[in-house]
Design a protein around this motif. Sequence first.
Motif, PDB file in Angstrom:
ATOM      1  N   ASP A  40      -6.698  -8.587   2.817  1.00 16.81           N
ATOM      2  CA  ASP A  40      -6.700  -7.902   4.112  1.00 16.81           C
ATOM      3  C   ASP A  40      -5.301  -7.880   4.721  1.00 16.81           C
ATOM      4  OD1 ASP A  40      -9.434  -7.389   3.928  1.00 16.81           O
ATOM      5  OD2 ASP A  40      -9.946  -9.300   4.856  1.00 16.81           O
ATOM      6  N   ALA A  41      -4.507  -8.928   4.490  1.00 20.67           N
ATOM      7  CA  ALA A  41      -3.121  -8.952   4.970  1.00 20.67           C
ATOM      8  C   ALA A  41      -2.289  -7.909   4.223  1.00 20.67           C
ATOM      9  CB  ALA A  41      -2.515 -10.341   4.794  1.00 20.67           C
ATOM     10  N   VAL A  42      -2.486  -7.814   2.921  1.00 19.00           N
ATOM     11  CA  VAL A  42      -1.774  -6.816   2.118  1.00 19.00           C
ATOM     12  C   VAL A  42      -2.089  -5.416   2.643  1.00 19.00           C
ATOM     13  CG1 VAL A  42      -1.584  -5.759  -0.176  1.00 19.00           C
ATOM     14  CG2 VAL A  42      -1.670  -8.253   0.051  1.00 19.00           C
ATOM     15  N   LEU A  43      -3.364  -5.149   2.897  1.00 17.79           N
ATOM     16  CA  LEU A  43      -3.767  -3.823   3.374  1.00 17.79           C
ATOM     17  C   LEU A  43      -3.286  -3.564   4.802  1.00 17.79           C
ATOM     18  CD1 LEU A  43      -7.347  -3.650   1.823  1.00 17.79           C
ATOM     19  CD2 LEU A  43      -5.237  -2.585   0.973  1.00 17.79           C
ATOM     20  N   ALA A  44      -3.239  -4.588   5.644  1.00 24.74           N
ATOM     21  CA  ALA A  44      -2.737  -4.427   7.013  1.00 24.74           C
ATOM     22  C   ALA A  44      -1.258  -4.048   6.993  1.00 24.74           C
ATOM     23  CB  ALA A  44      -2.956  -5.702   7.827  1.00 24.74           C
ATOM     24  N   VAL A  45      -0.501  -4.690   6.123  1.00 24.19           N
ATOM     25  CA  VAL A  45       0.925  -4.361   5.994  1.00 24.19           C
ATOM     26  C   VAL A  45       1.074  -2.967   5.384  1.00 24.19           C
ATOM     27  CG1 VAL A  45       3.087  -4.987   4.842  1.00 24.19           C
ATOM     28  CG2 VAL A  45       1.679  -6.756   5.907  1.00 24.19           C
ATOM     29  N   ALA A  46       0.232  -2.626   4.421  1.00 27.68           N
ATOM     30  CA  ALA A  46       0.297  -1.304   3.779  1.00 27.68           C
ATOM     31  C   ALA A  46       0.118  -0.181   4.794  1.00 27.68           C
ATOM     32  CB  ALA A  46      -0.753  -1.202   2.672  1.00 27.68           C
ATOM     33  N   ARG A  47      -0.651  -0.403   5.845  1.00 19.84           N
ATOM     34  CA  ARG A  47      -0.847   0.619   6.882  1.00 19.84           C
ATOM     35  C   ARG A  47       0.469   1.014   7.555  1.00 19.84           C
ATOM     36  NH1 ARG A  47      -5.070  -2.836   8.069  1.00 19.84           N
ATOM     37  NH2 ARG A  47      -7.048  -1.986   7.401  1.00 19.84           N
ATOM     38  N   GLU A  48       1.432   0.127   7.521  1.00 15.69           N
ATOM     39  CA  GLU A  48       2.709   0.346   8.203  1.00 15.69           C
ATOM     40  C   GLU A  48       3.695   1.195   7.406  1.00 15.69           C
ATOM     41  OE1 GLU A  48       3.229  -0.567  11.295  1.00 15.69           O
ATOM     42  OE2 GLU A  48       1.310  -1.636  11.452  1.00 15.69           O
ATOM     43  N   PHE A  49       3.430   1.405   6.125  1.00 13.12           N
ATOM     44  CA  PHE A  49       4.377   2.113   5.262  1.00 13.12           C
ATOM     45  C   PHE A  49       3.720   3.334   4.630  1.00 13.12           C
ATOM     46  CE2 PHE A  49       5.540  -2.377   5.289  1.00 13.12           C
ATOM     47  CZ  PHE A  49       6.854  -2.296   5.709  1.00 13.12           C
ATOM     48  N   TRP A  50       4.343   4.490   4.789  1.00 11.44           N
ATOM     49  CA  TRP A  50       3.780   5.721   4.229  1.00 11.44           C
ATOM     50  C   TRP A  50       3.611   5.608   2.718  1.00 11.44           C
ATOM     51  CZ3 TRP A  50       6.333   8.250   0.438  1.00 11.44           C
ATOM     52  CH2 TRP A  50       7.709   8.013   0.314  1.00 11.44           C
ATOM     53  N   TRP A  51       4.550   4.946   2.052  1.00 11.46           N
ATOM     54  CA  TRP A  51       4.508   4.852   0.602  1.00 11.46           C
ATOM     55  C   TRP A  51       3.448   3.875   0.098  1.00 11.46           C
ATOM     56  CZ3 TRP A  51       5.702  -0.161  -0.205  1.00 11.46           C
ATOM     57  CH2 TRP A  51       6.577  -0.788   0.691  1.00 11.46           C
ATOM     58  N   ALA A  52       2.890   3.055   0.988  1.00  6.97           N
ATOM     59  CA  ALA A  52       1.849   2.107   0.583  1.00  6.97           C
ATOM     60  C   ALA A  52       0.457   2.591   0.984  1.00  6.97           C
ATOM     61  CB  ALA A  52       2.122   0.737   1.187  1.00  6.97           C
ATOM     62  N   ARG A  53       0.391   3.649   1.752  1.00  5.00           N
ATOM     63  CA  ARG A  53      -0.923   4.129   2.213  1.00  5.00           C
ATOM     64  C   ARG A  53      -1.867   4.539   1.080  1.00  5.00           C
ATOM     65  NH1 ARG A  53       1.589   6.720   7.287  1.00  5.00           N
ATOM     66  NH2 ARG A  53       1.634   4.896   8.622  1.00  5.00           N
ATOM     67  N   PRO A  54      -1.368   5.045  -0.037  1.00  8.00           N
ATOM     68  CA  PRO A  54      -2.309   5.332  -1.132  1.00  8.00           C
ATOM     69  C   PRO A  54      -3.143   4.117  -1.539  1.00  8.00           C
ATOM     70  CG  PRO A  54      -0.246   6.439  -1.554  1.00  8.00           C
ATOM     71  CD  PRO A  54      -0.032   5.562  -0.333  1.00  8.00           C
ATOM     72  N   LEU A  55      -2.568   2.916  -1.419  1.00  7.53           N
ATOM     73  CA  LEU A  55      -3.349   1.704  -1.705  1.00  7.53           C
ATOM     74  C   LEU A  55      -4.534   1.601  -0.752  1.00  7.53           C
ATOM     75  CD1 LEU A  55      -3.782  -0.972  -3.196  1.00  7.53           C
ATOM     76  CD2 LEU A  55      -2.192  -2.026  -1.585  1.00  7.53           C
ATOM     77  N   LEU A  56      -4.312   1.954   0.518  1.00  5.45           N
ATOM     78  CA  LEU A  56      -5.411   1.944   1.497  1.00  5.45           C
ATOM     79  C   LEU A  56      -6.485   2.950   1.121  1.00  5.45           C
ATOM     80  CD1 LEU A  56      -3.429   1.825   4.835  1.00  5.45           C
ATOM     81  CD2 LEU A  56      -4.923   0.057   3.941  1.00  5.45           C
ATOM     82  N   TRP A  57      -6.040   4.152   0.784  1.00  5.85           N
ATOM     83  CA  TRP A  57      -7.003   5.206   0.448  1.00  5.85           C
ATOM     84  C   TRP A  57      -7.825   4.823  -0.779  1.00  5.85           C
ATOM     85  CZ3 TRP A  57      -2.336   8.968   0.496  1.00  5.85           C
ATOM     86  CH2 TRP A  57      -1.888   9.133   1.811  1.00  5.85           C
ATOM     87  N   VAL A  58      -7.143   4.347  -1.807  1.00  5.57           N
ATOM     88  CA  VAL A  58      -7.829   3.974  -3.046  1.00  5.57           C
ATOM     89  C   VAL A  58      -8.757   2.784  -2.811  1.00  5.57           C
ATOM     90  CG1 VAL A  58      -7.453   3.076  -5.388  1.00  5.57           C
ATOM     91  CG2 VAL A  58      -6.050   4.939  -4.531  1.00  5.57           C
ATOM     92  N   SER A  59      -8.324   1.845  -1.968  1.00  5.03           N
ATOM     93  CA  SER A  59      -9.158   0.653  -1.734  1.00  5.03           C
ATOM     94  C   SER A  59     -10.448   0.994  -0.991  1.00  5.03           C
ATOM     95  CB  SER A  59      -8.377  -0.421  -0.971  1.00  5.03           C
ATOM     96  OG  SER A  59      -8.141  -0.017   0.357  1.00  5.03           O
ATOM     97  N   GLY A  60     -10.519   2.181  -0.411  1.00 10.91           N
ATOM     98  CA  GLY A  60     -11.738   2.617   0.259  1.00 10.91           C
ATOM     99  C   GLY A  60     -12.788   3.171  -0.698  1.00 10.91           C
ATOM    100  N   LEU A  61     -12.400   3.409  -1.932  1.00  9.07           N
ATOM    101  CA  LEU A  61     -13.338   3.933  -2.922  1.00  9.07           C
ATOM    102  C   LEU A  61     -14.298   2.827  -3.383  1.00  9.07           C
ATOM    103  CD1 LEU A  61     -10.859   6.030  -5.087  1.00  9.07           C
ATOM    104  CD2 LEU A  61     -12.485   6.882  -3.376  1.00  9.07           C
TER     105      LEU A  61
END
Length: 137
Positions: free
Chosen positions: A84-105
């Motif tokens: 959850d910390a990794v994903l919270a930090v990923a929200r802050e970076f445009w280049w990490a947002r794909p991780l958020l999108w994929v993790s929702g699958l």
Amino acid sequence: MISLATEMTDSKSRHARGWLFFDAECEFCTRIAMRLVTPMHRRGMAVAPLQDPRVGALLGLTREELLSALRFLSDDGTRYSGTDAVLAVAREFWWARPLLWVSGLPGVRFAVRTTYRWIAQRRSCPAAAADTSCEVL
């Protein structure tokens, strides 16, 4: 803003709108944290080791609890740990947002959590660098 002088201010007395706390005894964790220092600073956030005594006091956790996972504290006081910390930090970076999108699958979040746990359990193991098996902590 979160301050680590009274609560959480870095050595230059700056305030941050979020803090990433990492295990400074883990070479892998430290390398990643050091790569994130500048981009997080640009976004008004900061990075600090979990071993800093102020972190334990701020989060109200024992050393053992602190070191069990990567942690992120947002400016609104929300605490995240591990994946959850990794994903919270990923929200802050445009280049990490794909991780958020994929993790929702379906099933992917489970795979991400499993991968995080696997890395976290072996992060202090010298054999991890040699890609051999480590004893689970």
